[in-house]
Design a protein around this motif. Sequence first.
Motif, PDB file in Angstrom:
ATOM      1  N   GLN A  62      25.560 -53.205  -6.131  1.00  0.00           N
ATOM      2  CA  GLN A  62      26.415 -54.309  -5.711  1.00  0.00           C
ATOM      3  C   GLN A  62      27.246 -53.853  -4.513  1.00  0.00           C
ATOM      4  O   GLN A  62      27.345 -52.657  -4.222  1.00  0.00           O
ATOM      5  N   PHE A  63      27.879 -54.815  -3.838  1.00  0.00           N
ATOM      6  CA  PHE A  63      28.792 -54.473  -2.745  1.00  0.00           C
ATOM      7  C   PHE A  63      30.158 -54.113  -3.343  1.00  0.00           C
ATOM      8  O   PHE A  63      30.671 -54.835  -4.201  1.00  0.00           O
ATOM      9  N   PRO A  64      30.770 -53.014  -2.914  1.00  0.00           N
ATOM     10  CA  PRO A  64      32.012 -52.557  -3.541  1.00  0.00           C
ATOM     11  C   PRO A  64      33.287 -53.231  -3.053  1.00  0.00           C
ATOM     12  O   PRO A  64      34.284 -53.262  -3.773  1.00  0.00           O
ATOM     13  N   ALA A  65      33.279 -53.740  -1.808  1.00  0.00           N
ATOM     14  CA  ALA A  65      34.515 -54.235  -1.186  1.00  0.00           C
ATOM     15  C   ALA A  65      35.547 -53.103  -1.150  1.00  0.00           C
ATOM     16  O   ALA A  65      35.183 -51.944  -0.983  1.00  0.00           O
ATOM     17  N   SER A  66      36.819 -53.402  -1.384  1.00  0.00           N
ATOM     18  CA  SER A  66      37.887 -52.424  -1.132  1.00  0.00           C
ATOM     19  C   SER A  66      38.015 -51.320  -2.161  1.00  0.00           C
ATOM     20  O   SER A  66      38.826 -50.403  -1.972  1.00  0.00           O
ATOM     21  N   ILE A  67      37.250 -51.359  -3.266  1.00  0.00           N
ATOM     22  CA  ILE A  67      37.289 -50.191  -4.153  1.00  0.00           C
ATOM     23  C   ILE A  67      36.641 -48.992  -3.472  1.00  0.00           C
ATOM     24  O   ILE A  67      36.743 -47.864  -3.958  1.00  0.00           O
ATOM     25  N   THR A  68      36.007 -49.229  -2.324  1.00  0.00           N
ATOM     26  CA  THR A  68      35.541 -48.138  -1.456  1.00  0.00           C
ATOM     27  C   THR A  68      36.678 -47.171  -1.146  1.00  0.00           C
ATOM     28  O   THR A  68      36.471 -45.949  -1.021  1.00  0.00           O
ATOM     29  N   LYS A  69      37.885 -47.701  -1.032  1.00  0.00           N
ATOM     30  CA  LYS A  69      39.036 -46.883  -0.627  1.00  0.00           C
ATOM     31  C   LYS A  69      39.384 -45.817  -1.670  1.00  0.00           C
ATOM     32  O   LYS A  69      40.108 -44.866  -1.363  1.00  0.00           O
ATOM     33  N   ILE A  70      38.903 -45.981  -2.893  1.00  0.00           N
ATOM     34  CA  ILE A  70      39.064 -44.914  -3.895  1.00  0.00           C
ATOM     35  C   ILE A  70      38.432 -43.629  -3.375  1.00  0.00           C
ATOM     36  O   ILE A  70      39.007 -42.544  -3.479  1.00  0.00           O
ATOM     37  N   VAL A  71      37.241 -43.772  -2.800  1.00  0.00           N
ATOM     38  CA  VAL A  71      36.528 -42.605  -2.269  1.00  0.00           C
ATOM     39  C   VAL A  71      37.244 -42.058  -1.043  1.00  0.00           C
ATOM     40  O   VAL A  71      37.456 -40.838  -0.917  1.00  0.00           O
ATOM     41  N   THR A  72      37.644 -42.931  -0.125  1.00  0.00           N
ATOM     42  CA  THR A  72      38.363 -42.483   1.070  1.00  0.00           C
ATOM     43  C   THR A  72      39.616 -41.709   0.684  1.00  0.00           C
ATOM     44  O   THR A  72      39.928 -40.664   1.262  1.00  0.00           O
ATOM     45  N   GLY A  73      40.318 -42.197  -0.341  1.00  0.00           N
ATOM     46  CA  GLY A  73      41.546 -41.539  -0.769  1.00  0.00           C
ATOM     47  C   GLY A  73      41.319 -40.162  -1.352  1.00  0.00           C
ATOM     48  O   GLY A  73      41.994 -39.195  -0.969  1.00  0.00           O
ATOM     49  N   ILE A  74      40.365 -40.014  -2.266  1.00  0.00           N
ATOM     50  CA  ILE A  74      40.160 -38.712  -2.896  1.00  0.00           C
ATOM     51  C   ILE A  74      39.533 -37.713  -1.918  1.00  0.00           C
ATOM     52  O   ILE A  74      39.847 -36.521  -1.958  1.00  0.00           O
ATOM     53  N   GLU A 156      24.403 -41.401  -7.718  1.00  0.00           N
ATOM     54  CA  GLU A 156      23.062 -41.344  -7.144  1.00  0.00           C
ATOM     55  C   GLU A 156      22.632 -42.627  -6.433  1.00  0.00           C
ATOM     56  O   GLU A 156      21.669 -42.629  -5.677  1.00  0.00           O
ATOM     57  N   HIS A 157      23.326 -43.720  -6.688  1.00  0.00           N
ATOM     58  CA  HIS A 157      22.880 -45.010  -6.146  1.00  0.00           C
ATOM     59  C   HIS A 157      23.962 -45.689  -5.311  1.00  0.00           C
ATOM     60  O   HIS A 157      24.077 -46.909  -5.287  1.00  0.00           O
ATOM     61  N   THR A 158      24.746 -44.858  -4.633  1.00  0.00           N
ATOM     62  CA  THR A 158      25.861 -45.342  -3.824  1.00  0.00           C
ATOM     63  C   THR A 158      25.673 -44.913  -2.377  1.00  0.00           C
ATOM     64  O   THR A 158      25.239 -43.799  -2.104  1.00  0.00           O
ATOM     65  N   ASN A 159      26.019 -45.805  -1.454  1.00  0.00           N
ATOM     66  CA  ASN A 159      25.946 -45.473  -0.028  1.00  0.00           C
ATOM     67  C   ASN A 159      27.082 -46.162   0.711  1.00  0.00           C
ATOM     68  O   ASN A 159      27.349 -47.346   0.513  1.00  0.00           O
ATOM     69  N   PHE A 160      27.785 -45.385   1.549  1.00  0.00           N
ATOM     70  CA  PHE A 160      28.886 -45.917   2.345  1.00  0.00           C
ATOM     71  C   PHE A 160      28.573 -45.804   3.829  1.00  0.00           C
ATOM     72  O   PHE A 160      27.978 -44.815   4.273  1.00  0.00           O
ATOM     73  N   VAL A 161      28.997 -46.801   4.586  1.00  0.00           N
ATOM     74  CA  VAL A 161      28.880 -46.748   6.047  1.00  0.00           C
ATOM     75  C   VAL A 161      30.247 -46.925   6.714  1.00  0.00           C
ATOM     76  O   VAL A 161      30.365 -46.766   7.927  1.00  0.00           O
ATOM     77  N   ASN A 162      31.270 -47.266   5.921  1.00  0.00           N
ATOM     78  CA  ASN A 162      32.628 -47.354   6.448  1.00  0.00           C
ATOM     79  C   ASN A 162      33.622 -46.988   5.354  1.00  0.00           C
ATOM     80  O   ASN A 162      33.286 -47.020   4.166  1.00  0.00           O
ATOM     81  N   PRO A 163      34.863 -46.640   5.731  1.00  0.00           N
ATOM     82  CA  PRO A 163      35.828 -46.130   4.752  1.00  0.00           C
ATOM     83  C   PRO A 163      36.655 -47.202   4.049  1.00  0.00           C
ATOM     84  O   PRO A 163      37.439 -46.876   3.153  1.00  0.00           O
ATOM     85  N   SER A 164      36.499 -48.468   4.442  1.00  0.00           N
ATOM     86  CA  SER A 164      37.384 -49.509   3.933  1.00  0.00           C
ATOM     87  C   SER A 164      36.730 -50.478   2.961  1.00  0.00           C
ATOM     88  O   SER A 164      37.406 -51.098   2.134  1.00  0.00           O
ATOM     89  N   GLY A 165      35.411 -50.657   3.066  1.00  0.00           N
ATOM     90  CA  GLY A 165      34.729 -51.629   2.218  1.00  0.00           C
ATOM     91  C   GLY A 165      34.426 -52.937   2.913  1.00  0.00           C
ATOM     92  O   GLY A 165      34.019 -53.904   2.264  1.00  0.00           O
ATOM     93  N   LEU A 166      34.629 -52.989   4.227  1.00  0.00           N
ATOM     94  CA  LEU A 166      34.263 -54.191   4.971  1.00  0.00           C
ATOM     95  C   LEU A 166      32.771 -54.454   4.805  1.00  0.00           C
ATOM     96  O   LEU A 166      31.979 -53.519   4.658  1.00  0.00           O
ATOM     97  N   PRO A 167      32.360 -55.739   4.816  1.00  0.00           N
ATOM     98  CA  PRO A 167      30.969 -56.090   4.491  1.00  0.00           C
ATOM     99  C   PRO A 167      29.935 -55.390   5.363  1.00  0.00           C
ATOM    100  O   PRO A 167      30.059 -55.332   6.588  1.00  0.00           O
ATOM    101  N   ASP A 168      28.925 -54.856   4.692  1.00  0.00           N
ATOM    102  CA  ASP A 168      27.762 -54.263   5.351  1.00  0.00           C
ATOM    103  C   ASP A 168      26.665 -54.184   4.309  1.00  0.00           C
ATOM    104  O   ASP A 168      26.902 -53.716   3.190  1.00  0.00           O
ATOM    105  N   GLU A 169      25.474 -54.630   4.650  1.00  0.00           N
ATOM    106  CA  GLU A 169      24.375 -54.648   3.679  1.00  0.00           C
ATOM    107  C   GLU A 169      24.020 -53.263   3.164  1.00  0.00           C
ATOM    108  O   GLU A 169      23.454 -53.129   2.076  1.00  0.00           O
ATOM    109  N   ALA A 170      24.339 -52.237   3.938  1.00  0.00           N
ATOM    110  CA  ALA A 170      24.001 -50.871   3.538  1.00  0.00           C
ATOM    111  C   ALA A 170      25.094 -50.221   2.684  1.00  0.00           C
ATOM    112  O   ALA A 170      24.917 -49.099   2.213  1.00  0.00           O
TER     113      ALA A 170
END
Length: 411
Positions: A62-74, A156-170
């Motif tokens: 699924q798309f994470p949205a801003s919970i991406t920032k959990i990763v950026t923070g840690i 194993e099934h996660t991929n980030f392309v930006n640190p904030s969670g802004l929309p991106d299919e990848a």
Amino acid sequence: MAQNTIKRISALLLLIQVFCFAVPVYAEEAVQAEPNLASESAILMDAQTGTVLFQKNAEKQQFPASITKIVTGIVALEYESVLSNLVTVSKEARGEEGTRIYLAEGEQVSLEKLLYGMLMNSGNDAATAIAEYIDGSKAQFAERMNAFVKEKAGAEHTNFVNPSGLPDEAQVTTALDMARISRYAMQNEVFRKIVATKRMPWVGKEWTSSLINHNQMLKDYEGTTGIKNGYTEAAGFTLVTSAKRDGMELIGVILKSPSKTAVYKDMTHLLDYGFEHYELKQLIAANDSYPFTSSSPAEFIAAEPMWAVLPKGETPAISVTSQGNVLVTSSIGTVDAGTMEPVRTELPVSVASVTPSPEEDVKMAADVQSDEPSGSTKLTIFILWMSLLAYLAVLAYLRLKRQKQERSRGM
């Protein structure tokens, strides 16, 4: 006449016995009913052991949205220990889309302050400023994020392309991966402090206000300890929440919820389910040895206490493998509670008898059994006792009746 009476009484006692055994089954089924969630993906995990207590499409991307920032923070906290270091805000960070804390181009802000602005107020500009401070660009930082979550959390099934969670299919994750990531992040005390903060003043070059944590669970749900919410049109509403009660901390993840109301309602149901039906128990204390019988020599010893999450009132089966792994089996399944260390002896340690005998399994199970019987067990005992009393009363009645008939014939 007497035989007909006995048949009726026997039938009645049979019905009582059937009722006696049926009631606990139905009660147990009602107690263990799992939450019905509106969200597409969800998971509930014990923070200490990593045991999964509930899941729904937990491995669906699924798309994470801003919970991406959990990763950026840690990632930022593990990369930079000096949080007072100043970060210079770039033009790209200043112009970032979405939720912002209104950083100004060229403004210098401490890394610590940016972390609060990102994790509490979900500032996309703060996330970009942090990424550029660490790696020079969002793309380079995303590579660091991907390596980090795989290595540190087993995502194993996660991929980030930006640190904030802004929309991106990848940019994708799963509920299971995000639970593992969050469990890892919450072991960092600075991270825990930030995501538990409800409000703090903010004085910036272009914006003076108060940061208010967007995670509403912090004010609405008893025991909440963190961590982050999110939303984009593509992702729907996402939410990760940790809460602690009676010594047990749970982590819930909700992905692709249809509304803000639904995501918080689902999270409440998820956490309620966990706290109502499960408990964290210490199975083995530090320095406990195995085998646990006084007549057998110790083969393994526990360097630290071992814990497991169990359904309330349930006694697990515990076994130790030839490698010292402590396996705990309950209705949840079989989980590895940890590894005991071989006892150091002058003679070679035999592992032939490491697998416990049935008698030892019973003893180990008894050691972790609840002091009080469960509600269904109490009900069963009560009904059996009442059945016995009824049976004895009937026998006494029949005996008196027979004696009366015999005296009547004698007269």
